[in-house]
Design an enzyme around this catalytic site. Structure first.
Site, mmCIF file in Angstrom:
data_model
loop_
_atom_site.group_PDB
_atom_site.id
_atom_site.type_symbol
_atom_site.label_atom_id
_atom_site.label_comp_id
_atom_site.label_asym_id
_atom_site.label_seq_id
_atom_site.Cartn_x
_atom_site.Cartn_y
_atom_site.Cartn_z
ATOM 1 N N GLU A 46 -8.592 11.853 12.586
ATOM 2 C CA GLU A 46 -7.765 10.703 12.957
ATOM 3 C C GLU A 46 -6.877 11.030 14.154
ATOM 4 O O GLU A 46 -6.001 11.893 14.085
ATOM 5 C CB GLU A 46 -6.905 10.253 11.781
ATOM 6 C CG GLU A 46 -6.187 8.944 12.036
ATOM 7 C CD GLU A 46 -5.906 8.157 10.768
ATOM 8 O OE1 GLU A 46 -5.342 7.063 10.859
ATOM 9 O OE2 GLU A 46 -6.269 8.634 9.675
ATOM 10 N N LYS B 270 0.852 -1.194 0.000
ATOM 11 C CA LYS B 270 0.000 0.000 0.000
ATOM 12 C C LYS B 270 0.882 1.236 0.000
ATOM 13 O O LYS B 270 1.937 1.263 0.653
ATOM 14 C CB LYS B 270 -0.910 0.024 1.241
ATOM 15 C CG LYS B 270 -1.739 1.307 1.390
ATOM 16 C CD LYS B 270 -2.497 1.329 2.712
ATOM 17 C CE LYS B 270 -3.186 2.678 2.920
ATOM 18 N NZ LYS B 270 -3.902 2.768 4.195
ATOM 19 N N GLU C 232 -7.348 -1.899 2.519
ATOM 20 C CA GLU C 232 -6.596 -0.706 2.889
ATOM 21 C C GLU C 232 -6.643 -0.482 4.395
ATOM 22 O O GLU C 232 -5.631 -0.146 5.034
ATOM 23 C CB GLU C 232 -7.179 0.512 2.154
ATOM 24 C CG GLU C 232 -6.492 1.816 2.478
ATOM 25 C CD GLU C 232 -7.177 3.019 1.840
ATOM 26 O OE1 GLU C 232 -6.892 4.139 2.295
ATOM 27 O OE2 GLU C 232 -7.993 2.830 0.912
ATOM 28 N N GLU D 27 -11.539 11.020 -4.442
ATOM 29 C CA GLU D 27 -11.406 10.966 -2.984
ATOM 30 C C GLU D 27 -10.614 12.163 -2.465
ATOM 31 O O GLU D 27 -10.984 12.785 -1.469
ATOM 32 C CB GLU D 27 -10.736 9.665 -2.558
ATOM 33 C CG GLU D 27 -10.554 9.554 -1.053
ATOM 34 C CD GLU D 27 -10.000 8.206 -0.619
ATOM 35 O OE1 GLU D 27 -9.304 8.163 0.416
ATOM 36 O OE2 GLU D 27 -10.255 7.197 -1.304
#
Length: 421
Positions: free
Chosen positions: A224, A179, A268, A406
């Protein structure tokens, strides 16, 4: 290692005084435009910090941790609320995403005055050799809305960026990496220096469930939380996997179900959870990692979310844990060293303090560090320009066009704060 102390205590002892105060109302109203100020607020709880008693510029979290330990040893603290989380003298900071590949420095600031609130508790801390006043700071002048805004574009065009995404997808499908998180930027220019207090206030109003931050020219509203260390417990909120509002106005429940079923997004997210759990494990006596994520709904996007908790070893403070966790797969990729190399080679972007830790630590090692997402940075050399950032996690099933969309969704909070929505 590069480190620069702008102000320091020297060998003198410093006295901090913390007093309980009535509810001060909106904390952001104490932030002055003309003097240094920091803030870290979620749902009305948090603090604003005024002035600088000491400031440390560095390129490593580890150096900042050592410096803050030394500073903490020189502080004598008198408090009306001993042991209450987040009260007392603090260091507030933000750190670069990749210090080896950035012209920016990380910064840790020890403020002179802190006004805070958490639940029903409100307080003020003053730090300095002779502070005895219990008066609140004056309410600051009104904020200034930016004018004459011009969007100048980013470091690369959208077509170039999607080509890079496609290249990274091929690397992942060949098994060279699992990733990679790729970012892009937008530069916005105003006809006068930005008043970041205005952007901060707009973000607080529009995105109350996020952690709104303002530290040394960096402003944003991130969903986050890299970590919270409170006593013997550590918590980390992992976000990875995203869907966003579409023009057709699809029902939010349908979008949430789409996200929860998406193998691409689940994959992900699993990489990100594994990276955080592995990094925390050496510092914890026990950990809880939920088997499946929940869906976190924000005004413009939804994320897969997992809250990891652990019983932390006493000697591991918040800055130590932040150094261990950063960069996680949520903002870098996995394996992280390979993802960092790919980002450096292909992204053509100095992220500065975007996607780095931003938050605070107290003299006991407790604190909160979020990841500086959904934000922008104004540099002292160009006060009328703000660089906005947005990123997307690339895995084997990624579509370049979907990843571009996104990032466009992730620019929305800052564009709204600027009045460009």
């Amino acid at each position: 290692m590069l480190a620069k102390v702008i102000l320091d205590f020297g060998s003198a002892r410093m006295r901090a005084t913390t007093v309980a105060i009535p509810d001060p109302g909106p904390l952001e109203r104490f932030l002055p435009e003309s003097a240094p100020g920091c803030a870290f607020v979620r749902r009305g709880d948090g603090f604003v910090a005024l002035g600088e008693v000491a400031r440390f510029e560095t390129d490593t979290l580890e150096a900042a941790d050592v410096w803050w330990d030394e500073i903490s040893d020189h502080i004598d603290h008198d408090s009306e609320m001993p042991g209450e989380f987040g009260t007392g003298p603090l260091a507030v900071g933000s750190f670069t995403f990749d210090p080896d590949r950035s012209e920016d420095l990380s910064v840790l600031i020890v403020p002179e005055v802190i006004v805070g609130r958490r639940g029903e508790l409100s307080w003020m801390t003053r730090l300095g050799p002779a502070h005895r006043s219990t008066a609140l700071p004056p309410v600051a002048e009104p904020t200034r809305r930016p004018g004459g805004l011009e969007v100048l574009g980013g470091s690369m065009g959208e077509g170039v960026w999607t080509d890079i995404v496609a290249e990274v997808v091929e690397l992942i499908r060949r098994g060279e990496v699992h990733k990679v998180v790729l970012a892009r930027d937008l530069l916005v220019r105003s006809d006068a220096p930005f008043d970041l207090r205005h952007l901060f206030g707009r973000l607080l109003a529009g995105y109350p469930m996020t952690w709104a931050y303002l530290v040394d020219g960096l402003v944003g509203a991130t969903p986050e939380l890299l970590l919270r260390r409170q006593g013997g417990l550590v918590t980390s909120r992992v976000l990875a996997g995203t869907v966003w509002k579409d023009a057709e106005g699809t029902d939010p429940l349908a979008k949430a179900a789409e996200l929860a079923r998406s193998q691409k997004d689940i994959s992900e997210h699993e990489f990100a959870v594994e990276s955080v759990a592995s990094a925390l494990a050496p510092y914890c006596q026990a950990m809880n990692v939920p088997e499946a994520p929940s869906v976190l709904k924000l005004p413009n996007v939804m994320h897969l979310a997992t809250d990891i908790t652990g019983v932390v070893c006493q000697e591991a403070g918040a800055l130590t844990l932040a150094a261990a966790l950063h960069p996680s797969a949520a903002v870098c990729g996995t394996p992280s060293h390979l993802a960092l190399d790919i980002i450096s080679e292909l992204e053509s972007l100095d992220r500065g303090r975007y996607a780095g830790p931003v938050g605070w630590v107290d003299t006991q090692g407790d604190g909160e560090w979020a990841i500086a997402l959904r934000g922008g940075q104004v540099r002292a050399t160009a006060p009328s320009e703000i660089q906005l950032f947005a990123g997307a996690g690339i895995v084997a099933d990624s579509s370049p066009e979907a990843e571009l969309a996104e990032t466009a969704a992730k620019f929305v909070p800052m564009l709204q704060a600027l009045g460009l929505d």
